[in-house]
Write a protein that holds these residues in place. Sequence first.
Motif, PDB file in Angstrom:
ATOM      1  N   ASN A 275      77.617  36.264  -6.259  1.00 39.42           N
ATOM      2  CA  ASN A 275      78.908  36.751  -6.748  1.00 39.42           C
ATOM      3  C   ASN A 275      79.136  36.282  -8.188  1.00 39.42           C
ATOM      4  O   ASN A 275      78.885  35.128  -8.515  1.00 39.42           O
ATOM      5  N   ASP A 277      81.803  35.768 -11.280  1.00 43.84           N
ATOM      6  CA  ASP A 277      83.203  35.640 -11.655  1.00 43.84           C
ATOM      7  C   ASP A 277      83.343  35.165 -13.087  1.00 43.84           C
ATOM      8  O   ASP A 277      82.383  34.689 -13.688  1.00 43.84           O
ATOM      9  N   THR A 292      88.717  34.621 -11.994  1.00 46.86           N
ATOM     10  CA  THR A 292      88.650  35.687 -10.978  1.00 46.86           C
ATOM     11  C   THR A 292      88.053  35.131  -9.699  1.00 46.86           C
ATOM     12  O   THR A 292      87.216  34.221  -9.729  1.00 46.86           O
ATOM     13  N   GLU A 294      87.374  37.488  -6.913  1.00 52.08           N
ATOM     14  CA  GLU A 294      87.020  38.664  -6.099  1.00 52.08           C
ATOM     15  C   GLU A 294      85.565  38.583  -5.667  1.00 52.08           C
ATOM     16  O   GLU A 294      84.731  38.066  -6.396  1.00 52.08           O
ATOM     17  N   ASP A 298      82.529  40.493 -11.751  1.00 55.49           N
ATOM     18  CA  ASP A 298      83.496  40.365 -12.841  1.00 55.49           C
ATOM     19  C   ASP A 298      82.750  39.752 -14.020  1.00 55.49           C
ATOM     20  O   ASP A 298      82.352  38.593 -13.967  1.00 55.49           O
ATOM     21  N   SER A 314      84.572  45.080 -14.168  1.00 55.52           N
ATOM     22  CA  SER A 314      84.531  44.738 -12.750  1.00 55.52           C
ATOM     23  C   SER A 314      84.202  45.967 -11.926  1.00 55.52           C
ATOM     24  O   SER A 314      84.581  47.086 -12.290  1.00 55.52           O
ATOM     25  N   ARG A 316      85.220  45.940  -8.710  1.00 58.75           N
ATOM     26  CA  ARG A 316      86.071  45.693  -7.539  1.00 58.75           C
ATOM     27  C   ARG A 316      86.645  46.966  -6.953  1.00 58.75           C
ATOM     28  O   ARG A 316      87.000  47.000  -5.783  1.00 58.75           O
TER      29      ARG A 316
END
Lengths: 439, 187
Positions: A275, A277, A292, A294, A298, A314, A316
């Motif tokens: 992930n 961020d 962030t 999420e 990102d 992003s 998302r």
Amino acid sequence: MKPFMKRLNIWLAAAVVALVPMAGTVAFAQTPLKGEVTEGVIEPMPIAIDINASGSDLGDKISRVVMADLERSGFFKPIDPNAFIEQNLDVNATPAYTSWKTINAQALANGLATVDASGRLQVDFRLWDIFSEKQLLGMSLTATPENWRRIAHKIADAIYEKLTGEEGYFDTRIVFVAESGARGKRVKRLAIMDQDGANPSYLTDGSYKVMTPRFSADSQEVAYMALRDDSARIYIFNIETGRQESVGQIQGMVFAPRFSPDGTKLAFSVAQGGNTDIYVMDLRSRSTKRLTREPAIDTSPSFSADGSTIVFNSDRGGSPQIYAMNLDGSGVRRLSFGGGIYSTPVYSPKGDLIAFTKQSGGRFSIGVMSPDGSGEKLLTSSYLEEGPTWAPNGRYIMFFREPPGAMPSLWTVEVTGRIERAVPYPGGASDPAWSPRLK
Amino acid sequence: MSISTKTIAKLMLVTFVTASVAACSSKPKEVIDTPAKPVEKEEVAPYVPPKKDPVEKPIAPVGVVPGSQQDFVVNVGDRVFFDLDSSSIRTDAQEILDKQAAWLVRYPAVKIRIEGNADERGTREYNFALGARRAEAVSQYLTSKGVVPARIATISYGKENPINTEANEDGWAQNRNGHTTLTEGAK
């Protein structure tokens, strides 16, 4: 001044019209860039440049650099010196206006380069409005002789500023990634050169891959990503001292650095457990804050000119798009809605536009939009191009373009999209970063 | 070593012959000394190094050494492929990763680095993030099949390490991959 500007309006046609709404965000919002861009072609203004030097070719060399700068801006058409009727102008005398009118020069910049007893180079120059027959500028610049190019760029800046009303951008540098070797085994070195491609030099040895260098506001420090077989880290490199340091002891891959406009903070991405961020680090205290949270990608953070907002990339919402958030990570809102894939948002130093890369229909484009996401305008298009970076005056964007199977190279485009130029650098080059104006 | 031994043997033979002759003539001292040199010139050829014959060298074993890098690449498969902008493990990738996991369980000393790769049809920074996601997807799959997480490192090379440089869908498809490199403990 006024009659001259009137003629400049004619010569620069729609260009000057475009300059006016650029002055402020409010004006911009009222007059979308899109409307003006489609109309008119820029008619560059004929200008004569004549810097002399007694007993050396320095005058000619300075003249050539000034002419090349002005030509690449797209707003000027330097006249071939062989066409000049009046020769060997005295910098302290009024030019023979009629002889310049005859060759259709709208403006003349003439000067004299001398080296004084202490070995310092001095260039005196004057800028003349040929049709209203008056001096617009008179200036004297001094430097060590090996800095003659910087003197030339400062002369070009002064002329550009006087005649367009915008800040000059020629006395600047570019850091970039110099690429060599076969496509699967590229050597990528951090490099620096003048804005016009002169004085290139390498800052790293190629033992690891360098990517995405970015200037800090003081133009002395560059943050970049270093990729090795087993790590991805960010370094801050000091151009003056040649020293560099790794940014923090952060777990995971660290990439996509970008300084805040005041140079006190660095935003970047961290990929951990798959992930990615966005984090921001206070460069004095080295404290790091995660912005962030999420479970999405990102990345590519970029600060607004006032430092209050970060735009980023992003996925998302399902596909890569441009978002904005407050500096504490709150207030996330989506900005791009045009269809297609959006990435690499970069705020203009003037704060009026966001440059980005867009993919649609199998092609890549560099575009601009206003900070609220409206008024999208695509400026260029090709098989592969990305990495926009702004000239300090917010009027030009440099980016890199990579044709299929070929080396990448650097290009500039003016924010209306009408002026596009290759940056004169002979080798493979990518990931440009435009410095602030040198001091 | 063999040079001097053989030369000495020849010289000894010559000496022995001449010594026998000398013994018959009963003038041992003179005879031993003088003919020794001419005999050496005429009968002992300049030294030629012995040919290495037969030559010994190892031949590649039939099949691949179990537990080696080559074993892993040839018999298991070190790369799995992904769909566009996706990090989902495809069915064809599952087969390869099942074999990778079984192999890694069999050779517990081996440590690996999973490298996530992306095609050039994306921007550089996004592709680093996408490659990180792919590397993690491979890592999680292997872990779910019994490979101890401590043996696995992950990294993304984004779009920086293409294995196929063609600017078309075939090239791009091959560059969207997760590559497993053995970093330690292979035979």
